[in-house]
Enzyme design. Sequence first.
Site, short mmCIF file in Angstrom:
data_model
loop_
_atom_site.label_atom_id
_atom_site.label_comp_id
_atom_site.label_asym_id
_atom_site.label_seq_id
_atom_site.Cartn_x
_atom_site.Cartn_y
_atom_site.Cartn_z
N CYS A 67 44.95 35.28 42.35
CA CYS A 67 43.93 34.37 41.83
C CYS A 67 42.94 35.23 41.05
CB CYS A 67 43.27 33.57 42.95
SG CYS A 67 42.35 34.59 44.13
N LYS A 68 41.71 34.82 40.96
CA LYS A 68 40.72 35.59 40.20
C LYS A 68 40.36 36.90 40.89
CE LYS A 68 36.03 35.17 38.24
NZ LYS A 68 36.27 36.02 37.10
#
Length: 126
Positions: free
Chosen positions: A79-80
């Site tokens: 993810c981020k």
Amino acid sequence: MKTAHDLVTAAKALIREVSLDDAEHAIREADVLLDVREADEFAAGHLPGALHISRGMLEFKLAGTPELSSRDLKVVLYCKTGGRAALAAKALLDMGYIHVQSLAGGFDAWAAAGHPLARPSLPAFD
């Protein structure tokens, strides 16, 4: 009451995070690389070869996609920064997937290290 941070910390205690140094090897060995960020984040740039399934739809998409239903698939998620991927990895373990890894530091760490990124091209409207 638990916070989002508490849930991520608990998930990280149960999953396998792959370090940035080992990420390229893990991704090469994986059957699938999953980006669990939102669609706009994916569209802005993602790891080459990644399949997008947002965290909120992950369990449903995996259950509904025969090519992703084998529990012995080698899966790398990101993810981020690592929180959503940790929660997603824990969900996959709960679903019975065996070979699940989460990318420590996520997309931000990958990009900061200068690794390649993919960006979808948009059509020209000339």
